[in-house]
Write a protein that holds these residues in place. Sequence first.
Motif, PDB file in Angstrom:
ATOM      1  N   UNK A  79       0.837  -1.210   0.000  1.00 36.15           N
ATOM      2  CA  UNK A  79       0.000   0.000   0.000  1.00 36.15           C
ATOM      3  C   UNK A  79       0.872   1.260   0.000  1.00 36.15           C
ATOM      4  N   UNK A  80       1.912   1.260   0.826  1.00 33.85           N
ATOM      5  CA  UNK A  80       2.808   2.424   0.891  1.00 33.85           C
ATOM      6  C   UNK A  80       3.582   2.585  -0.418  1.00 33.85           C
ATOM      7  N   UNK A  81       4.077   1.479  -0.984  1.00 31.99           N
ATOM      8  CA  UNK A  81       4.818   1.543  -2.249  1.00 31.99           C
ATOM      9  C   UNK A  81       3.908   2.037  -3.366  1.00 31.99           C
ATOM     10  N   UNK A  82       2.677   1.539  -3.397  1.00 33.88           N
ATOM     11  CA  UNK A  82       1.717   1.967  -4.416  1.00 33.88           C
ATOM     12  C   UNK A  82       1.444   3.460  -4.297  1.00 33.88           C
ATOM     13  N   UNK A  83       1.211   3.933  -3.064  1.00 33.65           N
ATOM     14  CA  UNK A  83       0.918   5.351  -2.839  1.00 33.65           C
ATOM     15  C   UNK A  83       2.102   6.224  -3.278  1.00 33.65           C
ATOM     16  N   UNK A  84       3.318   5.784  -2.978  1.00 33.40           N
ATOM     17  CA  UNK A  84       4.500   6.546  -3.373  1.00 33.40           C
ATOM     18  C   UNK A  84       4.596   6.645  -4.894  1.00 33.40           C
ATOM     19  N   UNK A  85       4.375   5.531  -5.581  1.00 39.58           N
ATOM     20  CA  UNK A  85       4.465   5.543  -7.038  1.00 39.58           C
ATOM     21  C   UNK A  85       3.333   6.340  -7.674  1.00 39.58           C
ATOM     22  N   UNK A  86       2.136   6.240  -7.125  1.00 39.60           N
ATOM     23  CA  UNK A  86       1.037   7.065  -7.630  1.00 39.60           C
ATOM     24  C   UNK A  86       1.390   8.545  -7.499  1.00 39.60           C
ATOM     25  N   UNK A  87       2.025   8.912  -6.389  1.00 36.92           N
ATOM     26  CA  UNK A  87       2.460  10.289  -6.170  1.00 36.92           C
ATOM     27  C   UNK A  87       3.510  10.745  -7.165  1.00 36.92           C
ATOM     28  N   UNK A  88       4.234   9.801  -7.759  1.00 36.76           N
ATOM     29  CA  UNK A  88       5.240  10.111  -8.779  1.00 36.76           C
ATOM     30  C   UNK A  88       4.667  10.038 -10.185  1.00 36.76           C
ATOM     31  N   UNK A  89       3.363   9.831 -10.290  1.00 41.16           N
ATOM     32  CA  UNK A  89       2.714   9.809 -11.595  1.00 41.16           C
ATOM     33  C   UNK A  89       2.688   8.462 -12.285  1.00 41.16           C
ATOM     34  N   UNK A  90       2.977   7.377 -11.560  1.00 38.28           N
ATOM     35  CA  UNK A  90       2.944   6.038 -12.141  1.00 38.28           C
ATOM     36  C   UNK A  90       1.534   5.484 -12.005  1.00 38.28           C
ATOM     37  N   UNK A 105       0.134  -5.434  -6.777  1.00 39.26           N
ATOM     38  CA  UNK A 105      -0.385  -4.278  -7.506  1.00 39.26           C
ATOM     39  C   UNK A 105       0.445  -4.161  -8.777  1.00 39.26           C
ATOM     40  N   UNK A 106      -0.199  -4.101  -9.932  1.00 35.44           N
ATOM     41  CA  UNK A 106       0.507  -4.120 -11.207  1.00 35.44           C
ATOM     42  C   UNK A 106       0.744  -2.745 -11.798  1.00 35.44           C
ATOM     43  N   UNK A 107       1.768  -2.670 -12.645  1.00 31.76           N
ATOM     44  CA  UNK A 107       2.090  -1.446 -13.374  1.00 31.76           C
ATOM     45  C   UNK A 107       2.821  -1.830 -14.653  1.00 31.76           C
ATOM     46  N   UNK A 117       4.198  -4.996  -7.942  1.00 41.16           N
ATOM     47  CA  UNK A 117       4.633  -4.842  -6.558  1.00 41.16           C
ATOM     48  C   UNK A 117       4.106  -6.058  -5.832  1.00 41.16           C
ATOM     49  N   UNK A 118       4.928  -6.705  -5.039  1.00 36.01           N
ATOM     50  CA  UNK A 118       4.501  -7.900  -4.319  1.00 36.01           C
ATOM     51  C   UNK A 118       4.904  -7.778  -2.853  1.00 36.01           C
ATOM     52  N   UNK A 119       3.931  -8.003  -1.993  1.00 33.36           N
ATOM     53  CA  UNK A 119       4.186  -8.047  -0.554  1.00 33.36           C
ATOM     54  C   UNK A 119       3.916  -9.460  -0.068  1.00 33.36           C
TER      55      UNK A 119
END
Length: 128
Positions: A79-90, A105-107, A117-119
Motif C-alpha cells: 500500500x505504501x509503495x503503491x501510494x508513493x508511485x502514484x504520487x510520482x505519476x505512475x 499491484x501491477x504497473x 509490486x509484491x508483498x
Amino acid sequence: MKLELVPLPVSDVDAAKAFYADRLGFTVDVDVAPAPGIRVVQVTPPGSACSIGFGSGLPVYEGEPGSVRGLHLVVADVQAARAELLGRGVDVGEVTDAGGGVLYAGLQDPDGNSLVLQQMPWRTGDAF
C-alpha cells in the motif's frame, strides 16, 4: 549463482531510463555508449541485488518492446509503495490479495513491459 541483470526490450532508451529512474526511483548504475551505435543502460531498484538492463545496438536488447511480463518488485508494504508511485505519476493498479497474505499491484513501463509490486507476509522486518 546470483541473478544480477534482466535484459528488458524497450523502444526508446531515454524514455525507459526516465521512467525507471525518475518515476520508479531506480538508481542509474550505467549509461554508456562503448562503440558507435551501442548504448547500455543499467538501473537497479533501491535495495535490490538484481538490475534491469536496456539499450540499443546489441542482440540482447533486440526483443519485442513490451514483451516482458511480471517482473516482481518485492516490497515491505504494498500500500505504501503503491501510494508513493502514484504520487510520482505512475499508473499502478489496485492492490489484490492472492491468498496467504500475498498482495499484488501491477504497473507497466512506457512500452507495456509489466511489473508487479509484491508483498509477502514472511518477508518483512529483518526477513525483508
